[in-house]
Write a protein that holds these residues in place. Sequence first.
Motif, PDB file in Angstrom:
ATOM      1  N   ASP A   7      -4.280  11.634  27.567  1.00 21.49           N
ATOM      2  CA  ASP A   7      -3.258  11.689  26.090  1.00 21.49           C
ATOM      3  C   ASP A   7      -3.596  12.701  26.075  1.00 21.49           C
ATOM      4  O   ASP A   7      -3.667  13.435  25.742  1.00 21.49           O
ATOM      5  CB  ASP A   7      -4.631  10.672  24.807  1.00 21.49           C
ATOM      6  N   ALA A   8      -2.139  13.041  25.531  1.00 18.75           N
ATOM      7  CA  ALA A   8      -1.456  14.063  25.083  1.00 18.75           C
ATOM      8  C   ALA A   8      -1.757  15.346  23.836  1.00 18.75           C
ATOM      9  O   ALA A   8      -1.978  15.763  23.732  1.00 18.75           O
ATOM     10  CB  ALA A   8       0.101  14.469  25.515  1.00 18.75           C
ATOM     11  N   ALA A   9      -2.228  13.967  22.721  1.00 22.84           N
ATOM     12  CA  ALA A   9      -2.251  14.587  21.508  1.00 22.84           C
ATOM     13  C   ALA A   9      -3.595  14.736  21.307  1.00 22.84           C
ATOM     14  O   ALA A   9      -3.990  15.525  20.271  1.00 22.84           O
ATOM     15  CB  ALA A   9      -1.593  13.601  20.737  1.00 22.84           C
ATOM     16  N   ALA A  10      -4.840  14.461  22.819  1.00 21.27           N
ATOM     17  CA  ALA A  10      -6.077  15.028  21.813  1.00 21.27           C
ATOM     18  C   ALA A  10      -6.219  16.519  22.292  1.00 21.27           C
ATOM     19  O   ALA A  10      -5.788  17.821  22.793  1.00 21.27           O
ATOM     20  CB  ALA A  10      -6.757  14.324  23.720  1.00 21.27           C
ATOM     21  N   GLY A  11      -7.449  17.094  21.889  1.00 26.76           N
ATOM     22  CA  GLY A  11      -8.300  18.350  21.657  1.00 26.76           C
ATOM     23  C   GLY A  11      -9.274  18.696  22.277  1.00 26.76           C
ATOM     24  O   GLY A  11      -9.703  17.325  23.344  1.00 26.76           O
ATOM     25  N   THR A  12      -9.478  20.003  22.542  1.00 27.40           N
ATOM     26  CA  THR A  12      -9.738  20.139  23.739  1.00 27.40           C
ATOM     27  C   THR A  12     -11.554  20.059  22.703  1.00 27.40           C
ATOM     28  O   THR A  12     -11.920  20.279  22.154  1.00 27.40           O
ATOM     29  CB  THR A  12      -9.916  21.887  24.827  1.00 27.40           C
ATOM     30  N   LEU A  13     -12.936  19.957  24.070  1.00 27.15           N
ATOM     31  CA  LEU A  13     -14.579  20.281  23.754  1.00 27.15           C
ATOM     32  C   LEU A  13     -14.748  21.642  22.153  1.00 27.15           C
ATOM     33  O   LEU A  13     -15.485  21.660  21.863  1.00 27.15           O
ATOM     34  CB  LEU A  13     -14.804  20.089  24.367  1.00 27.15           C
ATOM     35  N   ASP A  14     -13.967  22.616  23.767  1.00 32.73           N
ATOM     36  CA  ASP A  14     -13.941  23.769  23.361  1.00 32.73           C
ATOM     37  C   ASP A  14     -13.339  24.238  21.669  1.00 32.73           C
ATOM     38  O   ASP A  14     -14.139  24.764  20.823  1.00 32.73           O
ATOM     39  CB  ASP A  14     -13.399  24.851  23.861  1.00 32.73           C
ATOM     40  N   TRP A  54     -14.866  16.267  33.658  1.00 31.05           N
ATOM     41  CA  TRP A  54     -15.460  16.490  32.598  1.00 31.05           C
ATOM     42  C   TRP A  54     -17.003  17.686  31.929  1.00 31.05           C
ATOM     43  O   TRP A  54     -17.151  18.003  31.604  1.00 31.05           O
ATOM     44  CB  TRP A  54     -16.106  15.333  32.357  1.00 31.05           C
ATOM     45  N   THR A  55     -17.135  18.238  33.516  1.00 31.59           N
ATOM     46  CA  THR A  55     -18.915  18.259  33.502  1.00 31.59           C
ATOM     47  C   THR A  55     -18.143  19.567  32.963  1.00 31.59           C
ATOM     48  O   THR A  55     -19.154  20.202  32.585  1.00 31.59           O
ATOM     49  CB  THR A  55     -19.402  18.543  35.168  1.00 31.59           C
ATOM     50  N   ALA A  56     -17.653  20.746  33.543  1.00 28.25           N
ATOM     51  CA  ALA A  56     -17.419  22.527  33.392  1.00 28.25           C
ATOM     52  C   ALA A  56     -17.205  22.359  31.553  1.00 28.25           C
ATOM     53  O   ALA A  56     -18.223  23.200  31.141  1.00 28.25           O
ATOM     54  CB  ALA A  56     -16.530  22.373  34.204  1.00 28.25           C
ATOM     55  N   PRO A  57     -16.019  21.489  30.938  1.00 26.44           N
ATOM     56  CA  PRO A  57     -16.166  21.763  29.506  1.00 26.44           C
ATOM     57  C   PRO A  57     -16.998  20.865  28.722  1.00 26.44           C
ATOM     58  O   PRO A  57     -17.675  21.930  27.576  1.00 26.44           O
ATOM     59  CB  PRO A  57     -14.659  20.796  29.301  1.00 26.44           C
ATOM     60  N   THR A  58     -17.807  19.946  28.927  1.00 23.81           N
ATOM     61  CA  THR A  58     -19.067  19.339  28.842  1.00 23.81           C
ATOM     62  C   THR A  58     -20.082  20.855  28.663  1.00 23.81           C
ATOM     63  O   THR A  58     -20.353  21.112  27.479  1.00 23.81           O
ATOM     64  CB  THR A  58     -20.185  17.932  29.086  1.00 23.81           C
ATOM     65  N   THR A  59     -20.372  21.073  29.330  1.00 17.57           N
ATOM     66  CA  THR A  59     -21.494  21.811  29.917  1.00 17.57           C
ATOM     67  C   THR A  59     -21.101  23.025  29.212  1.00 17.57           C
ATOM     68  O   THR A  59     -21.732  23.768  28.503  1.00 17.57           O
ATOM     69  CB  THR A  59     -21.760  22.174  31.369  1.00 17.57           C
ATOM     70  N   ALA A  60     -19.808  23.701  28.767  1.00 20.75           N
ATOM     71  CA  ALA A  60     -19.507  24.731  27.941  1.00 20.75           C
ATOM     72  C   ALA A  60     -19.590  24.978  26.747  1.00 20.75           C
ATOM     73  O   ALA A  60     -19.976  25.323  26.253  1.00 20.75           O
ATOM     74  CB  ALA A  60     -17.955  25.241  28.479  1.00 20.75           C
ATOM     75  N   ALA A  61     -19.270  22.925  26.356  1.00 19.36           N
ATOM     76  CA  ALA A  61     -19.530  23.349  24.762  1.00 19.36           C
ATOM     77  C   ALA A  61     -20.799  22.660  24.116  1.00 19.36           C
ATOM     78  O   ALA A  61     -20.962  23.774  23.301  1.00 19.36           O
ATOM     79  CB  ALA A  61     -18.125  21.728  24.333  1.00 19.36           C
ATOM     80  N   VAL A  62     -21.638  22.580  25.326  1.00 14.85           N
ATOM     81  CA  VAL A  62     -22.993  22.445  24.323  1.00 14.85           C
ATOM     82  C   VAL A  62     -23.645  23.924  24.478  1.00 14.85           C
ATOM     83  O   VAL A  62     -24.391  24.391  23.815  1.00 14.85           O
ATOM     84  CB  VAL A  62     -23.543  21.639  25.853  1.00 14.85           C
ATOM     85  N   GLN A  63     -23.777  24.756  25.780  1.00 11.70           N
ATOM     86  CA  GLN A  63     -23.544  26.301  25.840  1.00 11.70           C
ATOM     87  C   GLN A  63     -23.165  26.777  24.596  1.00 11.70           C
ATOM     88  O   GLN A  63     -23.719  27.959  24.228  1.00 11.70           O
ATOM     89  CB  GLN A  63     -23.514  26.674  27.121  1.00 11.70           C
ATOM     90  N   LYS A  64     -22.024  26.662  24.122  1.00 14.74           N
ATOM     91  CA  LYS A  64     -21.341  27.472  23.060  1.00 14.74           C
ATOM     92  C   LYS A  64     -21.875  27.239  21.726  1.00 14.74           C
ATOM     93  O   LYS A  64     -22.583  28.150  20.921  1.00 14.74           O
ATOM     94  CB  LYS A  64     -19.925  27.923  23.117  1.00 14.74           C
ATOM     95  N   LEU A  65     -22.525  26.147  21.687  1.00 14.05           N
ATOM     96  CA  LEU A  65     -23.021  25.461  20.584  1.00 14.05           C
ATOM     97  C   LEU A  65     -24.250  26.099  19.990  1.00 14.05           C
ATOM     98  O   LEU A  65     -25.320  26.870  19.320  1.00 14.05           O
ATOM     99  CB  LEU A  65     -23.263  24.355  19.698  1.00 14.05           C
ATOM    100  N   ARG A  66     -24.826  26.620  21.571  1.00  9.45           N
ATOM    101  CA  ARG A  66     -26.398  27.067  22.216  1.00  9.45           C
ATOM    102  C   ARG A  66     -26.502  28.813  20.969  1.00  9.45           C
ATOM    103  O   ARG A  66     -27.237  29.307  21.173  1.00  9.45           O
ATOM    104  CB  ARG A  66     -27.076  26.190  23.256  1.00  9.45           C
ATOM    105  N   ALA A  67     -25.635  29.297  22.113  1.00 13.62           N
ATOM    106  CA  ALA A  67     -24.962  30.374  21.618  1.00 13.62           C
ATOM    107  C   ALA A  67     -25.212  30.583  20.416  1.00 13.62           C
ATOM    108  O   ALA A  67     -25.481  31.498  20.100  1.00 13.62           O
ATOM    109  CB  ALA A  67     -23.968  31.068  22.702  1.00 13.62           C
ATOM    110  N   ALA A  68     -24.377  29.661  19.861  1.00 18.09           N
ATOM    111  CA  ALA A  68     -24.541  30.000  18.186  1.00 18.09           C
ATOM    112  C   ALA A  68     -25.021  29.789  17.077  1.00 18.09           C
ATOM    113  O   ALA A  68     -25.705  30.722  16.265  1.00 18.09           O
ATOM    114  CB  ALA A  68     -22.999  29.298  17.714  1.00 18.09           C
TER     115      ALA A  68
END
Length: 552
Positions: free
Chosen positions: A138-145, A182-196
Amino acid sequence: MRSTRSTTPRSPATVLLTALATLLGLLTLLSPPAQAAATSSRAAATGLHISNGRLLERNGNDFVMRGVNHAHTWYPGETRSLADIKALGANTVRVVLSDGHRWSRNSAEDVAAVVADCKKNRLICVLEVHDTTGYGEDAAAGTLDHAADYWISLKSVLAGQEDYVVINIGNEPWGNTDPAGWTAPTTAAVQKLRAAGFQHTIMVDAPNWGQDWQGVMRADARAVHDADTTGNLLFSIHMYSVFDTAAEITDYLDAFVSARLPIVIGEFGGPADQYGDPDENTMMAAAEQLGLGYLAWSWSGNTDPVLDLAIDFDPARLSSWGERVFHGANGIAQTSREATVFGGTAPDTRAPTAPGTPAASDVSATSVTLTWPAATDDVGVTGYDVVRVNGTAETTAASSTSTSVTVSSLTAATAYTFAVYAKDAAGNRSPRSATVTVGTSAGTPGGSCSVGYRVTASWPGGFQGEIAIRNTGTATISGWTLAFAFPAGQTVSNMWGGTPAQNGSSVTVAAASYTSTISAGSSVTVGFTGTASTANPAPTSFTLNGSACATG
C-alpha cells in the motif's frame, strides 16, 4: 474502519514454499540452547514483561489479554467506548492511533488522556500506530521507523506507565510484497525504542497484512526476539480468512508456545469475507487452552459493518459477532480476568445463571408482555435484557429490572422470537434463556374464526391432540397467535404446526412458517402431544390474535 486486507490465493508452489518456511521456522524457533541463560541475564522486569514465553505483570502474575480493538483515531469523540468495553468484561483494549503519516496525528495530550481513560476503567492499554498498515504494497503506508520516532516523541507521556501500557509499534507493517523484508525494519524499530530508554513490553505485528501466511515472522521470531536487549517482546498474529481451519490455527500458535516465544492474537474476525470464513471458534478455544491473549476486531465504526461488535457504538446493541466474542464459548465474559495491578477487591467475574424461558401474554398488533423465571447470581441480579432473535443475529428489544416487560413498537401480523439475558452490577451477562416465538395480532375482528379441539389418542398420563383453526372471515389472516387455557393442569410436551409457550395453565401458540397464512374460508391444523392426569377436559375458549373465536 477495517484496513484493506490482501490474502493472495495460495498456488501449489506457494503452499510448498509456505511448508518449507514453516519447517525452517520450527528449526529456528527451537534451536538456541542458551536462550534461558540469555533471558536471565537481562535487566530486571519493569511493569508488564515477558518471562519464559509468558506475559506477566510486575508482581509475576500471569496476564492473559481478553479484549477488543477500538478505532480511537477515527472516532475520537466516542469517549464512552472504553467504559462500555470494560462493562462487558474486557481486561484489555487495543487503541488505534496515528503518527500523522496517513491520518491526523494523535497528540501527546490525547494519548495521555487515552492512557488515563484505560486506567480509570481498569483496562490494560495496547497502543498501536495504524499508518504502517500494508507497507510495501500500500503506497499510502508509513514505515516502522517513522512510527518509532512517533513513540519516542511520546516518551514523556509513556514513561512510568509500564504496568499499564503495551506499545504495538505499527499495525500490520508489511503487505504481501517481499514479506521477508519485514524482519530487519522490525528489529531496527525495536532496538531504536530500546536505545531511547523504553522499558515497556513491545508488541510487533506479522507481515502479510498481519496474517503471516508465508511464515516469515514464524521463521524469524527467535532472531527478532533475541535482538531485544530486554526480552520484553510480544509477537502478534492477526487471524482472518487465511486461518480458516483448526489445523492452521493450532499449528501456528503451538509453534510459538513450544518455543517459549510469547504470542497474542492481536486481531481476529469471525464473519466470512470474500477470501474465506475464519474459524473463530478454534481461535478462541485454542487461545484459552494455551493461555494466550486475544483482541477481537473491532468495537464499532468499521467500513465493513459486519465486523462491528457493537452497532453504532451502542453496548446494548451487540451484533451477532459481538455476542459471540463477549458472551459465547471461551468468550470475554467467561474467560477474562482483570489485571492485579489495579488492586482492590477481586472483581466479580461470575455471570448470573440463565433466566427461565419467557412466556408471552397480552399480545396485540404492536406489543407483547413477556414474563420469565428469575436468574440467580452470587452478588445479585441487577436487570434483564430482552433480545429479538433472528437466526444468529440479536437486537435488544427492551430492558427491565424485574422479571416482566412489555415490548412495544412491533409490526402487526408478524412473528417474533424473543430471549432474555440477566446481568449483574459488575457487567457480567448470563447465558441466553431459551426462546419463545410470538405472532403479533393482525387486528382480526371478533367472530371471524372458529377453533375445533379434539383428543385423537390417549395413554396413561398422556395424550395426543389436534387443533383446527378456521378463517370464517373474508380477509386472509397472515401471521397468528392462538391463546387458550387448559382447565385441568394439562401441559404441551411437543407440537407441530406451531410453536407453543406455556405459563401455568395458559398456552400461546405462534404459527409455524407453513401454517402462518389462513385464507378466507380455509383452515390449518396444529397437532401436539401432552401430559394429563386422569381428567383431560378440553379448553373452553380460544382467542386468535387477541380476538375470541367460536368453538366446535
